[in-house]
Design a protein around this motif. Structure first.
Motif, PDB file in Angstrom:
ATOM      1  N   VAL A 113      32.995  43.443  36.074  1.00 43.76           N
ATOM      2  CA  VAL A 113      34.461  43.450  35.982  1.00 43.76           C
ATOM      3  C   VAL A 113      34.948  43.849  37.372  1.00 43.76           C
ATOM      4  O   VAL A 113      34.433  44.802  37.956  1.00 43.76           O
ATOM      5  CB  VAL A 113      34.934  44.475  34.928  1.00 43.76           C
ATOM      6  N   PRO A 114      35.905  43.083  37.943  1.00 43.45           N
ATOM      7  CA  PRO A 114      36.320  43.399  39.318  1.00 43.45           C
ATOM      8  C   PRO A 114      37.073  44.719  39.431  1.00 43.45           C
ATOM      9  O   PRO A 114      37.592  45.228  38.442  1.00 43.45           O
ATOM     10  CB  PRO A 114      37.235  42.236  39.679  1.00 43.45           C
ATOM     11  N   GLU A 115      37.114  45.235  40.660  1.00 45.22           N
ATOM     12  CA  GLU A 115      37.952  46.405  40.948  1.00 45.22           C
ATOM     13  C   GLU A 115      39.373  46.077  40.527  1.00 45.22           C
ATOM     14  O   GLU A 115      39.826  44.948  40.729  1.00 45.22           O
ATOM     15  CB  GLU A 115      38.054  46.583  42.467  1.00 45.22           C
ATOM     16  N   LYS A 116      40.078  47.086  40.000  1.00 44.75           N
ATOM     17  CA  LYS A 116      41.453  46.858  39.498  1.00 44.75           C
ATOM     18  C   LYS A 116      42.354  46.195  40.538  1.00 44.75           C
ATOM     19  O   LYS A 116      43.132  45.309  40.228  1.00 44.75           O
ATOM     20  CB  LYS A 116      42.068  48.196  39.084  1.00 44.75           C
ATOM     21  N   SER A 117      42.222  46.623  41.801  1.00 40.39           N
ATOM     22  CA  SER A 117      43.126  46.124  42.846  1.00 40.39           C
ATOM     23  C   SER A 117      42.945  44.612  43.073  1.00 40.39           C
ATOM     24  O   SER A 117      43.841  43.963  43.619  1.00 40.39           O
ATOM     25  CB  SER A 117      42.873  46.870  44.143  1.00 40.39           C
ATOM     26  N   LEU A 118      41.795  44.053  42.670  1.00 41.74           N
ATOM     27  CA  LEU A 118      41.577  42.619  42.898  1.00 41.74           C
ATOM     28  C   LEU A 118      42.027  41.772  41.714  1.00 41.74           C
ATOM     29  O   LEU A 118      42.138  40.554  41.825  1.00 41.74           O
ATOM     30  CB  LEU A 118      40.098  42.356  43.203  1.00 41.74           C
ATOM     31  N   SER A 119      42.272  42.430  40.583  1.00 39.89           N
ATOM     32  CA  SER A 119      42.786  41.676  39.437  1.00 39.89           C
ATOM     33  C   SER A 119      44.311  41.688  39.432  1.00 39.89           C
ATOM     34  O   SER A 119      44.952  41.770  38.393  1.00 39.89           O
ATOM     35  CB  SER A 119      42.214  42.231  38.137  1.00 39.89           C
ATOM     36  N   THR A 120      44.865  41.628  40.630  1.00 39.22           N
ATOM     37  CA  THR A 120      46.319  41.518  40.787  1.00 39.22           C
ATOM     38  C   THR A 120      46.581  40.282  41.650  1.00 39.22           C
ATOM     39  O   THR A 120      45.690  39.881  42.420  1.00 39.22           O
ATOM     40  CB  THR A 120      46.903  42.737  41.545  1.00 39.22           C
ATOM     41  N   PRO A 121      47.788  39.693  41.553  1.00 35.43           N
ATOM     42  CA  PRO A 121      48.082  38.516  42.382  1.00 35.43           C
ATOM     43  C   PRO A 121      47.901  38.797  43.884  1.00 35.43           C
ATOM     44  O   PRO A 121      47.239  38.027  44.583  1.00 35.43           O
ATOM     45  CB  PRO A 121      49.537  38.215  42.032  1.00 35.43           C
ATOM     46  N   ALA A 122      48.437  39.917  44.372  1.00 32.82           N
ATOM     47  CA  ALA A 122      48.339  40.202  45.814  1.00 32.82           C
ATOM     48  C   ALA A 122      46.888  40.485  46.201  1.00 32.82           C
ATOM     49  O   ALA A 122      46.418  40.050  47.261  1.00 32.82           O
ATOM     50  CB  ALA A 122      49.237  41.374  46.180  1.00 32.82           C
ATOM     51  N   GLY A 123      46.195  41.213  45.342  1.00 33.24           N
ATOM     52  CA  GLY A 123      44.786  41.523  45.619  1.00 33.24           C
ATOM     53  C   GLY A 123      43.960  40.257  45.721  1.00 33.24           C
ATOM     54  O   GLY A 123      43.133  40.108  46.620  1.00 33.24           O
ATOM     55  N   LEU A 124      44.200  39.314  44.795  1.00 33.61           N
ATOM     56  CA  LEU A 124      43.434  38.062  44.815  1.00 33.61           C
ATOM     57  C   LEU A 124      43.757  37.233  46.055  1.00 33.61           C
ATOM     58  O   LEU A 124      42.869  36.654  46.670  1.00 33.61           O
ATOM     59  CB  LEU A 124      43.686  37.245  43.531  1.00 33.61           C
TER      60      LEU A 124
END
Ligand code: MLT
Length: 314
Positions: free
Chosen positions: A279-290
């Motif tokens: 499961v990815p880090e929380k910050s990467l499961s956001t539009p800006a993170g991606l």
């Protein structure tokens, strides 16, 4: 007059089933991961998430289609390291821009590559596999999901590290490639662990090494590439969710919330763990993170592809 029609639609979204476009055949890693989260997302959205496999051009057919779809939230893509990073350097005529033509939703998972072969290949570990591949040269067949797919680029790396040039056999996804590995029609494959863990666990194929620093809890007896004598071969790849560009923010937010809900759900965690997906880090499961992540991945893969000297040459 208050909300425009578009904004009003965005507020009530979704009012009908939503299509998740998978750019490869059923049964492969992108499909497997997509279906796990589609199930949970359907519950959060209150509408069915219908999975559609749109195959062709190493995932680029589906990516192009979603990039040109109406930005109404009813069709989104599970793209990956191939379609949204490696493709940029590989295909000079790529008809979509992974950064400009999509609205990123969030990273779905990361996972390492596992090197596997047909069961009756006469090798017992990575060292003897490498020796066999060297000895047999172009008589050996290397299955992959098309030029620029993850299984292609990551096996190019493997092949160049060990210095072999096998005969490549492209498929519409590693699901069908895996069927032929199991049937003994092709020799070996580098696939995302989520696509091959069940067969490796069942012993219907041979699994040699997992290309990350730690062993995968889903395959505790399979060594890491470092343990197996090939520490240079380390590859993590990913799957991620993308909407067409200009999708209204309320829709992006709703889909992202459904993705995050699905990733946090115990069923997803169990299934991901069984298969070896992280499961990815929380910050990467956001539009800006991606968005930042995709940019970094394009920068990471471009020199690798240039060095390998491959192009799609269309
Ligand atoms: C698949 O789902 O078939 C794979 O992700 C294709 C690939 O190797 O890129």
């Amino acid at each position: 007059f208050g909300l425009s029609i578009g904004a009003a639609q965005a507020q009530t979204y979704p009012t009908r089933p939503v299509t998740m476009v998978i750019p490869f055949a059923a049964g492969g890693p992108t499909d497997v991961v997509g279906r796990i989260i589609a199930d949970q997302m359907s519950r959060s959205l209150g509408q069915t998430v219908v999975v559609e496999n749109v195959v062709g051009a190493s995932g680029q057919t589906a990516s192009l289609r979603v990039s040109r779809a109406d930005p109404d939230g009813y069709s989104f893509l599970i793209g990956h390291t191939g379609t949204h990073a490696a493709a940029v350097a590989l295909n000079p005529k790529l008809r979509y821009d992974p950064l400009q033509d999509f609205t990123p939703v969030g990273l779905v998972n990361t996972n390492p590559i596992l090197v596997v072969s047909r069961k009756d290949l006469p090798s017992t570990d990575l060292k003897s596999l490498v020796a066999y591949l060297k000895e047999q040269g172009s008589k050996v067949t290397n299955a992959h999901a098309g030029i620029g797919s993850v299984s292609h680029t990551t096996c190019l790396l493997f092949n160049s590290i060990i210095g072999v040039k096998p005969t490549e056999v492209p498929y519409r996804g590693t699901g069908p490639a895996m069927n032929d590995i199991m049937g003994g029609q092709v020799d070996y494959l580098c696939d995302q662990i989520v696509g091959v863990a069940p067969q490796a666990q069942a012993g219907t194929i041979k699994a040699y090494a997992v290309a990350q620093k730690e062993r995968a809890p889903s395959l505790p007896d399979t060594p890491t590439t470092a343990e197996a004598g090939l520490p240079e071969y380390q590859v993590q790849v990913w799957n991620a969710m993308f909407l067409p560009k200009n999708t209204p923010q309320p829709i992006v937010d709703k889909l992202n919330a459904a993705l995050v809900d699905a990733l946090n759900h115990p069923n997803t965690k169990t299934r991901f763990a069984e298969l070896g997906a992280d499961v990815p880090e929380k910050s990467l499961s956001t539009p800006a993170g991606l968005q930042g992540f995709v940019k970094a991945e394009i920068d990471r893969w471009t020199p690798v592809i240039k060095k390998a000297g491959v192009t799609m040459g269309q």
